[in-house]
Design an enzyme around this catalytic site. Structure first.
Site, PDB file in Angstrom:
ATOM      1  N   ARG A  76       0.758  -1.232  -0.050  1.00 20.20           N
ATOM      2  CA  ARG A  76      -0.004   0.074  -0.008  1.00 20.20           C
ATOM      3  C   ARG A  76       0.939   1.179   0.021  1.00 20.20           C
ATOM      4  O   ARG A  76       0.444   2.357   0.578  1.00 20.20           O
ATOM      5  CB  ARG A  76      -0.957   0.155   1.089  1.00 20.20           C
ATOM      6  CG  ARG A  76      -2.024  -0.883   1.091  1.00 20.20           C
ATOM      7  CD  ARG A  76      -3.199  -0.368   2.043  1.00 20.20           C
ATOM      8  NE  ARG A  76      -4.193  -1.714   2.432  1.00 20.20           N
ATOM      9  CZ  ARG A  76      -5.035  -1.883   1.426  1.00 20.20           C
ATOM     10  NH1 ARG A  76      -5.488  -0.811   0.373  1.00 20.20           N
ATOM     11  NH2 ARG A  76      -5.807  -2.838   1.823  1.00 20.20           N
ATOM     12  N   ARG A 117      -2.990   6.718   1.562  1.00 20.82           N
ATOM     13  CA  ARG A 117      -3.423   8.009   2.077  1.00 20.82           C
ATOM     14  C   ARG A 117      -2.476   8.760   3.223  1.00 20.82           C
ATOM     15  O   ARG A 117      -2.433   9.682   3.538  1.00 20.82           O
ATOM     16  CB  ARG A 117      -4.747   7.772   3.283  1.00 20.82           C
ATOM     17  CG  ARG A 117      -6.071   7.648   2.277  1.00 20.82           C
ATOM     18  CD  ARG A 117      -7.112   7.324   3.371  1.00 20.82           C
ATOM     19  NE  ARG A 117      -7.493   5.853   3.614  1.00 20.82           N
ATOM     20  CZ  ARG A 117      -7.966   5.411   4.462  1.00 20.82           C
ATOM     21  NH1 ARG A 117      -8.591   6.442   5.358  1.00 20.82           N
ATOM     22  NH2 ARG A 117      -8.009   4.165   4.610  1.00 20.82           N
ATOM     23  N   ARG A 134      -6.815  11.862  -4.510  1.00 23.08           N
ATOM     24  CA  ARG A 134      -7.981  11.470  -3.974  1.00 23.08           C
ATOM     25  C   ARG A 134      -9.246  12.212  -3.582  1.00 23.08           C
ATOM     26  O   ARG A 134     -10.288  11.899  -3.976  1.00 23.08           O
ATOM     27  CB  ARG A 134      -7.386  10.352  -2.847  1.00 23.08           C
ATOM     28  CG  ARG A 134      -8.654   9.538  -2.425  1.00 23.08           C
ATOM     29  CD  ARG A 134      -9.021   8.521  -3.306  1.00 23.08           C
ATOM     30  NE  ARG A 134      -9.899   7.630  -2.551  1.00 23.08           N
ATOM     31  CZ  ARG A 134     -11.282   8.174  -2.156  1.00 23.08           C
ATOM     32  NH1 ARG A 134     -11.654   9.354  -2.707  1.00 23.08           N
ATOM     33  NH2 ARG A 134     -12.222   7.488  -1.371  1.00 23.08           N
ATOM     34  N   ASP A 138      -7.343  -2.113  -6.570  1.00 24.64           N
ATOM     35  CA  ASP A 138      -7.913  -2.872  -5.407  1.00 24.64           C
ATOM     36  C   ASP A 138      -8.204  -4.386  -5.685  1.00 24.64           C
ATOM     37  O   ASP A 138      -8.569  -4.780  -7.123  1.00 24.64           O
ATOM     38  CB  ASP A 138      -9.253  -2.303  -4.956  1.00 24.64           C
ATOM     39  CG  ASP A 138      -9.518  -2.788  -3.644  1.00 24.64           C
ATOM     40  OD1 ASP A 138      -9.334  -2.326  -2.615  1.00 24.64           O
ATOM     41  OD2 ASP A 138     -10.475  -3.674  -3.726  1.00 24.64           O
ATOM     42  N   TYR A 142     -15.205 -12.099   0.231  1.00 22.76           N
ATOM     43  CA  TYR A 142     -15.817 -10.840   0.028  1.00 22.76           C
ATOM     44  C   TYR A 142     -17.163 -11.064  -0.600  1.00 22.76           C
ATOM     45  O   TYR A 142     -18.250 -10.748  -0.464  1.00 22.76           O
ATOM     46  CB  TYR A 142     -14.907  -9.944  -0.873  1.00 22.76           C
ATOM     47  CG  TYR A 142     -13.950  -9.286   0.141  1.00 22.76           C
ATOM     48  CD1 TYR A 142     -14.160  -8.144   0.972  1.00 22.76           C
ATOM     49  CD2 TYR A 142     -12.487  -9.343   0.086  1.00 22.76           C
ATOM     50  CE1 TYR A 142     -13.346  -7.582   1.664  1.00 22.76           C
ATOM     51  CE2 TYR A 142     -11.536  -8.631   0.630  1.00 22.76           C
ATOM     52  CZ  TYR A 142     -12.027  -7.723   1.705  1.00 22.76           C
ATOM     53  OH  TYR A 142     -11.065  -7.170   2.330  1.00 22.76           O
TER      54      TYR A 142
END
Lengths: 335, 335
Positions: B25, B29, B38, B74, B147
């Site tokens: 990652r 962020r 973003r 993702d 998921y």
């Protein structure tokens, strides 16, 4: 009816006719009888009312013929008198988390015989009604510290790790107090009549082996070595990487979660311990054939251990079908 | 500037001057530059716009001098064209979870070169701008299935285990399709120029070793054996109990989370793999001395491996202080 001492014989290292079986969280929401009691009082009230706590402890023994009972309480109950503002919403929530040395200094040592008298009263009442051994329990210092530092559940437990590394003094003060309190709390349970105590280290598996060795294991070892007069069971979830350390623990038995097979655990632990476990609680939602299949794998692996206590690898889940619990117990009991 | 091939030489089994470093990652962020991009588009738009995805991929390379980049996307992006109603709220949410054989039958095989063309376009654009290798990636079939079956995050993944055991046919149909799609998706990434691909099995650690062997590992093995022309890295979190199986995997490198030491992993894996890892992402919130201490432990353990790629043991966290990332990279690079 004679006292069922199967658990005690197993913990003594005797070869037994079959493994004893009990289930973590066996007194709980999956039983209608429990929900009926719980509908009348809050969770903390239930923990603090010996007659009600005793009632729910007896429920799964009566329903399934389990080989031992476990004190009904919560691992966070004994931290409340340390000065923790504890609430269940229903998840545990602490409004004054420990984040500084001053916070840690403020936490109190607890006299369990007076400040947690309701637990000791509950134990004595339970023992008077039971025909099986009663296991006492506590949280392990690190797992209690996790709740006290985070204040609530967490995915990363970042505050815990920050305190551990960036304010090691505060972390250490807190852990020392929790260790002292855990020892006196478990010893009081033993003195009240529990022949076995289990210490739950639910969150130990969050850290690296280096951190476990430096910041967690010494406190576990101190508790295990200090509690006298009872069999000691240590259950740390997700802890298989720590077995090279845990194999040095001074205790009778270790709980194993479902992610490591009993055989693997036994090899890594050099056949030193009675092992307790380890069916995935989720398997109790499968059909009976699947439950039978996995129970038999575990029973078979259990035969080669120093001793085996059948259990789940974690607490039974609230929605578990009761008939599947009965089925599992019957398989283990060979009926 | 010459192309930095440190990662590729390490994966080829060559002894290198130091381990390459990248961070799971790493485009994310914790960087202001990322948050600026973003703030203008949704997460899915960012994944689907090659120019923007390329922009954020370059950010950590430019800022820290990392030794490789990883595709920005993702793991759930490629399941959308299977027929999954996917949303990020911001946690992934699927409004049509797979719970029956009919649901599984309805899921489509995907042609990645047309239906996920934006990914291939992004890869080509990234490679044209990069001076380091670009790692492609996908989720592993089981983690994607988790998921798709749960529909959202879960603590117990009960629906997954119920489908696995109570409707094995539906589980198998879904897993076979996910395996086919994962192979063609990763192969398309390789064909677009990625010299390395990593498959993330975030949730594999939820099951017992018996279940991993029967219900997960065969699909992992099929993907690893089918993708041609690139180095394959498999990263399964909480998977140390599965190493006796994983050691048979046909791949170049394995990711190791921070809970098992590289040394332990290497021993259990019989020294067969280049290992990637494994600093706890939470340690990047510690002071610089602590970061140095743990980085050096990992670097030291890395020396005895077949090969070592320095990384975190899981994705970098959003609030991570940027200066600590720089500090870590500098330690590993010896500057």
């Amino acid at each position: 009816m004679a006292f069922n001492d199967l658990l005690l014989r197993t913990l003594n290292g005797e070869k037994t006719e079959r493994p004893p079986i009990w289930l973590m969280r066996q007194a709980g929401r999956y039983m209608k009888e429990y929900r009926d009691v719980r509908s009348k009082v809050s969770f903390l009230e239930l923990c603090k009312t010996p007659e009600l706590a005793c009632e729910v402890v007896l429920q799964p023994i009566d329903a399934f013929g389990l080989d031992c009972a476990i004190l009904f309480s919560d691992i966070l109950v004994p931290i409340e008198p340390m000065g923790v503002n504890l609430d269940f919403k229903p998840a545990p929530y602490i409004s004054n988390p420990v984040r500084t040395l001053e916070d840690a200094d403020r936490m109190r040592l607890v006299n369990p015989k007076t400040e947690l008298k309701f637990v000791m009263d509950a134990i004595k009442l339970m023992i008077s009604k039971l025909n099986v051994p009663l296991i006492g329990f506590s949280g392990a210092p690190f797992t209690l510290a996790c709740y006290m530092i985070e204040g609530e559940g967490s995915k990363s437990f970042l505050e815990v790790k920050k305190l551990m590394h960036n304010n090691t003094k505060a972390y250490t003060v807190l852990m020392e107090k929790l260790t002292d309190n855990t020892i006196s709390y478990l010893q009081a349970q033993v003195d009240s009549g529990c022949p076995v105590v289990q210490m739950f280290d639910t969150w130990a598996g969050l850290v690296s082996t280096y951190e476990y060795e430096e910041f967690i294991f010494p406190y576990v070892q101190r508790v295990a070595e200090s509690v006298k007069g009872a069999h000691f069971i240590y259950f740390a979830k997700d802890s298989s990487s720590f077995y090279p350390l845990i194999k040095n623990l001074n205790c009778a038995a270790l709980g194993v979660d479902w992610k490591t097979s009993l055989k693997q655990a036994d090899a890594a632990l050099e056949h030193k311990f009675v092992l307790q476990g380890n069916m995935d609680p989720a398997l109790l939602f499968a059909d009976k054939a699947t439950i039978t299949k996995y129970a038999n794998i575990i029973l078979e692996e259990g035969k080669s251990l120093k001793g085996h206590i059948f259990n789940l690898g974690h607490g039974i889940m609230p929605q578990t079908p009761v008939e599947n619990v009965k089925h599992l117990v019957d398989i283990v009991k060979g009926v």
